[in-house]
Design a protein around this motif. Structure first.
Motif, mmCIF file in Angstrom:
data_model
loop_
_atom_site.group_PDB
_atom_site.id
_atom_site.type_symbol
_atom_site.label_atom_id
_atom_site.label_comp_id
_atom_site.label_asym_id
_atom_site.label_seq_id
_atom_site.Cartn_x
_atom_site.Cartn_y
_atom_site.Cartn_z
ATOM 1 N N GLY A 1 43.974 -33.096 89.282
ATOM 2 C CA GLY A 1 44.825 -33.526 90.376
ATOM 3 C C GLY A 1 43.964 -34.052 91.507
ATOM 4 O O GLY A 1 42.950 -33.435 91.853
ATOM 5 N N TYR A 2 44.319 -35.201 92.064
ATOM 6 C CA TYR A 2 43.567 -35.804 93.165
ATOM 7 C C TYR A 2 43.848 -34.983 94.417
ATOM 8 O O TYR A 2 44.719 -35.287 95.213
ATOM 9 C CB TYR A 2 43.985 -37.257 93.320
ATOM 10 N N THR A 3 43.065 -33.913 94.592
ATOM 11 C CA THR A 3 43.460 -32.779 95.410
ATOM 12 C C THR A 3 43.388 -32.987 96.911
ATOM 13 O O THR A 3 44.224 -32.482 97.647
ATOM 14 C CB THR A 3 42.571 -31.575 95.073
ATOM 15 N N GLY A 4 42.363 -33.636 97.365
ATOM 16 C CA GLY A 4 42.174 -33.729 98.808
ATOM 17 C C GLY A 4 41.431 -32.556 99.390
ATOM 18 O O GLY A 4 41.279 -32.457 100.611
ATOM 19 N N SER A 5 40.956 -31.616 98.555
ATOM 20 C CA SER A 5 40.106 -30.528 99.043
ATOM 21 C C SER A 5 38.727 -31.105 99.354
ATOM 22 O O SER A 5 38.503 -32.303 99.213
ATOM 23 C CB SER A 5 40.000 -29.437 97.982
ATOM 24 N N THR A 6 37.808 -30.262 99.774
ATOM 25 C CA THR A 6 36.460 -30.768 99.996
ATOM 26 C C THR A 6 35.772 -30.996 98.662
ATOM 27 O O THR A 6 36.066 -30.332 97.661
ATOM 28 C CB THR A 6 35.620 -29.792 100.828
ATOM 29 N N GLY A 7 34.844 -31.925 98.647
ATOM 30 C CA GLY A 7 34.110 -32.201 97.426
ATOM 31 C C GLY A 7 33.331 -31.010 96.934
ATOM 32 O O GLY A 7 33.226 -30.764 95.735
ATOM 33 N N VAL A 8 32.798 -30.227 97.873
ATOM 34 C CA VAL A 8 32.034 -29.038 97.497
ATOM 35 C C VAL A 8 32.936 -28.046 96.776
ATOM 36 O O VAL A 8 32.563 -27.473 95.747
ATOM 37 C CB VAL A 8 31.401 -28.393 98.737
ATOM 38 N N ASP A 9 34.158 -27.853 97.299
ATOM 39 C CA ASP A 9 35.090 -26.913 96.661
ATOM 40 C C ASP A 9 35.382 -27.331 95.234
ATOM 41 O O ASP A 9 35.392 -26.493 94.320
ATOM 42 C CB ASP A 9 36.398 -26.835 97.456
ATOM 43 N N TRP A 10 35.635 -28.617 95.040
ATOM 44 C CA TRP A 10 35.990 -29.047 93.689
ATOM 45 C C TRP A 10 34.790 -29.018 92.747
ATOM 46 O O TRP A 10 34.899 -28.687 91.576
ATOM 47 C CB TRP A 10 36.589 -30.466 93.696
ATOM 48 N N THR A 11 33.617 -29.323 93.273
ATOM 49 C CA THR A 11 32.424 -29.384 92.442
ATOM 50 C C THR A 11 32.036 -28.016 91.899
ATOM 51 O O THR A 11 31.586 -27.883 90.762
ATOM 52 C CB THR A 11 31.249 -29.963 93.249
ATOM 53 N N THR A 12 32.194 -26.984 92.714
ATOM 54 C CA THR A 12 31.710 -25.656 92.331
ATOM 55 C C THR A 12 32.771 -24.803 91.649
ATOM 56 O O THR A 12 32.480 -23.686 91.239
ATOM 57 C CB THR A 12 31.193 -24.911 93.569
ATOM 58 N N THR A 13 33.986 -25.320 91.524
ATOM 59 C CA THR A 13 35.051 -24.562 90.851
ATOM 60 C C THR A 13 35.781 -25.486 89.883
ATOM 61 O O THR A 13 35.470 -26.662 89.752
ATOM 62 C CB THR A 13 36.074 -24.018 91.855
ATOM 63 N N THR A 14 36.774 -24.943 89.213
ATOM 64 C CA THR A 14 37.630 -25.760 88.345
ATOM 65 C C THR A 14 39.023 -25.924 88.951
ATOM 66 O O THR A 14 39.955 -26.350 88.267
ATOM 67 C CB THR A 14 37.747 -25.119 86.948
ATOM 68 N N ASP A 15 39.153 -25.597 90.236
ATOM 69 C CA ASP A 15 40.447 -25.723 90.900
ATOM 70 C C ASP A 15 40.928 -27.176 90.844
ATOM 71 O O ASP A 15 40.194 -28.091 91.229
ATOM 72 C CB ASP A 15 40.344 -25.283 92.367
ATOM 73 N N GLY A 16 42.149 -27.371 90.367
ATOM 74 C CA GLY A 16 42.705 -28.716 90.292
ATOM 75 C C GLY A 16 42.428 -29.421 88.982
ATOM 76 O O GLY A 16 42.974 -30.506 88.732
ATOM 77 N N LYS A 17 41.587 -28.832 88.135
ATOM 78 C CA LYS A 17 41.294 -29.453 86.842
ATOM 79 C C LYS A 17 42.478 -29.248 85.896
ATOM 80 O O LYS A 17 43.036 -28.173 85.796
ATOM 81 C CB LYS A 17 40.014 -28.837 86.260
ATOM 82 N N TRP A 18 42.864 -30.315 85.171
ATOM 83 C CA TRP A 18 43.961 -30.210 84.208
ATOM 84 C C TRP A 18 43.429 -30.007 82.799
ATOM 85 O O TRP A 18 43.869 -29.132 82.077
ATOM 86 C CB TRP A 18 44.830 -31.480 84.258
ATOM 87 N N TRP A 19 42.471 -30.833 82.420
ATOM 88 C CA TRP A 19 41.959 -30.781 81.045
ATOM 89 C C TRP A 19 40.600 -31.451 81.016
ATOM 90 O O TRP A 19 40.302 -32.322 81.844
ATOM 91 C CB TRP A 19 42.912 -31.530 80.099
ATOM 92 N N GLY A 20 39.740 -31.035 80.068
ATOM 93 C CA GLY A 20 38.445 -31.690 79.974
ATOM 94 C C GLY A 20 37.767 -31.506 78.638
ATOM 95 O O GLY A 20 38.101 -30.620 77.852
ATOM 96 N N VAL A 21 36.814 -32.375 78.382
ATOM 97 C CA VAL A 21 35.994 -32.351 77.163
ATOM 98 C C VAL A 21 34.893 -31.315 77.325
ATOM 99 O O VAL A 21 34.154 -31.329 78.319
ATOM 100 C CB VAL A 21 35.375 -33.742 76.913
ATOM 101 N N LYS A 22 34.772 -30.428 76.344
ATOM 102 C CA LYS A 22 33.757 -29.384 76.394
ATOM 103 C C LYS A 22 32.687 -29.531 75.311
ATOM 104 O O LYS A 22 31.703 -28.790 75.340
ATOM 105 C CB LYS A 22 34.410 -28.006 76.237
ATOM 106 N N SER A 23 32.888 -30.450 74.377
ATOM 107 C CA SER A 23 31.949 -30.551 73.265
ATOM 108 C C SER A 23 31.922 -31.977 72.727
ATOM 109 O O SER A 23 32.800 -32.798 73.039
ATOM 110 C CB SER A 23 32.344 -29.589 72.144
ATOM 111 N N GLU A 24 30.939 -32.255 71.896
ATOM 112 C CA GLU A 24 30.868 -33.558 71.247
ATOM 113 C C GLU A 24 32.071 -33.768 70.340
ATOM 114 O O GLU A 24 32.614 -34.890 70.247
ATOM 115 C CB GLU A 24 29.565 -33.652 70.452
ATOM 116 N N ASP A 25 32.524 -32.718 69.689
ATOM 117 C CA ASP A 25 33.709 -32.833 68.824
ATOM 118 C C ASP A 25 34.938 -33.205 69.649
ATOM 119 O O ASP A 25 35.783 -33.994 69.201
ATOM 120 C CB ASP A 25 33.949 -31.517 68.080
ATOM 121 N N ASP A 26 35.039 -32.652 70.872
ATOM 122 C CA ASP A 26 36.151 -33.022 71.753
ATOM 123 C C ASP A 26 36.136 -34.520 72.038
ATOM 124 O O ASP A 26 37.182 -35.181 72.022
ATOM 125 C CB ASP A 26 36.073 -32.257 73.073
#
Length: 495
Positions: free
Chosen positions: A349-374
């Motif tokens: 989600g295009y959250t509008g929080s601080t960049g530091v907050d989003w970078t160091t947590t997964t807050d606002g993340k919906w889905w992501g690739v975790k592996s080469e198979d993904d």
């Protein structure tokens, strides 16, 4: 003979094993006229070869000088601001380096000044033609950026920013990393207001602030400012004997990468601890990187664990240096396998929080690739519709200081090349600025759920010497920040 590297136009003089150009006679003590001084100055110019040998050259940057009659002189030039920049002090003969800044006139004026017994001075000048550098030396590019100006601040990530320690308690690298050997220090610059007994005035100047800054420029000038941008003082600087590969050994320890030579009082809170207001002019450079400057000072001959002073500074104004480094080969970046949650590419989600907050947590993340198979299951998002090798967690991209970027597979096969740049004018609490890119020259450059769209402008949300995080809002609608619409993210790490 040690090779000298200087803050732009020049540096400290050093004697060399050359035949004397003039056999000077003793000076009788009489006051010398300008014409006699000028007529008695003899100059020879040299190039320094890769083998460390001096070869006579009509436009060489290394200048041997001698006075006849033998007369101690200070040698300097005037920079673009009219400030005196020291080349040599208190010598009747020797050698200095004159390396004009980029774009300078090759014909330069050098001044020679005596100090007479009656308190007066005599100054003569000579013109020389020298080679003009087309690029900064590595150490100058680091301290003042390839752009020629760089801002440094107190490093608040450190437990202490100024204080005392036992000199050479171990390696310089250990001291830069952990502060090994520190006895005492101020945790916040504001605490320096309680340490004014160490200053030369006993009065706070504004440098005792977390928001105080100092700016180094390629012209060899450093200026200090308070939190409101008011200039506190300025001086000149040069970097001497720089070597980031073979550190200078002090007390049997690999300690420094060179010496920062300044005029007195040029840096933030420039005082030797317990020195009664002493302002050193030669500092050990323990670390000099795109984002860290660690300095120490100890009197000549100080033994291990005897008292010395330290300073910790940081810079966030040279993102280009962090991304690409300062060598022509550039820096390599790959997928950040240590990212929070393990996701290296996905949507949020295009959250509008601080960049530091989003970078160091997964807050606002919906889905992501975790592996080469993904990644192999996400070909519907790519323009090619098939795997190219960048889906490997060993794939990488190289950014170079000249603004070029190339994407490689794990075996070093080039996939795409383009250009990159950072636009700081859009900085906010959310991002450092815009990261601009051509030709999809990053790993997996596709906007999610867009049928293979390749953005050319990204939010640069986070950048450190280890991590880079990019975000792109759906359809490039950067104005939708805070509305929680879909956005794509990329997490990279330096390899």
């Amino acid at each position: 003979m040690k090779k000298i590297y200087l803050g732009l136009m020049a540096a400290s003089a050093v004697l060399v094993a050359c035949d004397p150009i003039v056999d000077g006679k003793d000076w009788s003590g009489e006051t010398m006229s300008e014409s006699v001084l000028s007529d008695g100055i003899v100059l020879k110019q040299y190039d320094l070869t890769a083998e460390g040998e001096y070869v006579e050259s009509a436009d060489g940057n290394f200048i041997e000088f001698a006075t006849n009659p033998g007369k101690v002189v200070d040698i300097y030039y005037l920079n673009a601001d009219g400030a005196e920049m020291s080349l040599s002090r208190g010598k009747a003969s020797g050698m200095f380096e004159l390396s004009p800044s980029r774009g300078s006139d090759p014909v330069q004026t050098v001044y020679f000044r005596t100090y007479e017994f009656d308190g007066s001075s005599v100054t003569a000048s000579k013109q020389v033609t020298v080679k003009v550098a087309t690029e900064l030396s590595k150490e100058m590019a680091i301290i003042c950026s390839n752009a020629g100006t760089k801002t440094w601040m107190w490093d608040l990530s450190r437990p202490q920013v100024w204080g005392n320690f036992g000199y050479t308690p171990g390696t310089g690298e250990d001291f830069a990393n952990s502060g090994s050997g520190i006895w005492w220090g101020v945790a916040a610059p504001e605490e320096l207001t309680g340490q004014l007994q160490h200053s030369d005035t006993g009065v706070a100047t504004g440098e005792e602030s977390s928001d105080a800054t100092m700016i180094f420029t390629e012209t060899g000038i450093v200026k200090c400012f308070d939190a409101n941008g008011n200039e506190i003082r300025k001086g000149s600087f040069s970097i001497v004997d720089y070597s980031d590969e073979n550190k200078h050994v002090v007390n049997d320890q690999p300690w420094s990468v060179g010496t920062l030579h300044t005029t007195p009082g040029a840096i933030l809170f420039p005082f030797k601890i317990n020195g009664g207001g002493t302002t050193p002019t030669d500092f050990d450079i323990i670390r000099l990187t795109a984002d860290q400057l660690v300095l120490t000072y100890a009197d000549a001959g100080t033994s291990s664990w005897a008292e010395a002073t330290f300073w910790y500074f940081t810079s966030s104004s040279d993102g280009e240096g962090v991304v690409a480094g300062y060598d022509k080969t550039g820096e390599n970046w790959g997928w950040d396998v240590n990212a929070p949650g393990g996701e290296v590419w996905g949507n949020m989600g295009y959250t509008g929080s601080t960049g530091v907050d989003w970078t160091t947590t997964t807050d606002g993340k919906w889905w992501g690739v975790k592996s080469e198979d993904d990644f192999m299951g996400q070909m519907n998002h790519s323009a090619a519709g098939k795997a190219t090798g960048e889906e490997s967690f060993d794939a990488y991209m190289t950014f170079t200081p000249d603004g070029q970027s190339t994407v490689y597979t794990a075996d070093g096969t080039a996939l795409r090349s383009g250009s990159w740049s950072i636009d700081y004018s859009t900085a906010s609490s959310w991002k450092i600025g815009n990261f601009n890119l051509t030709n999809g020259a990053i790993l997996w450059p596709y906007e999610i759920n867009s049928g293979g769209n390749i953005p050319t402008t990204f939010d640069l949300v986070h950048l450190s010497k280890e991590q880079m995080v990019l975000v792109y809002p759906d359809g490039g609608d950067f104005g939708a920040l805070g509305n929680w619409g879909e956005a794509s993210f990329w997490r990279f790490m330096k390899k």
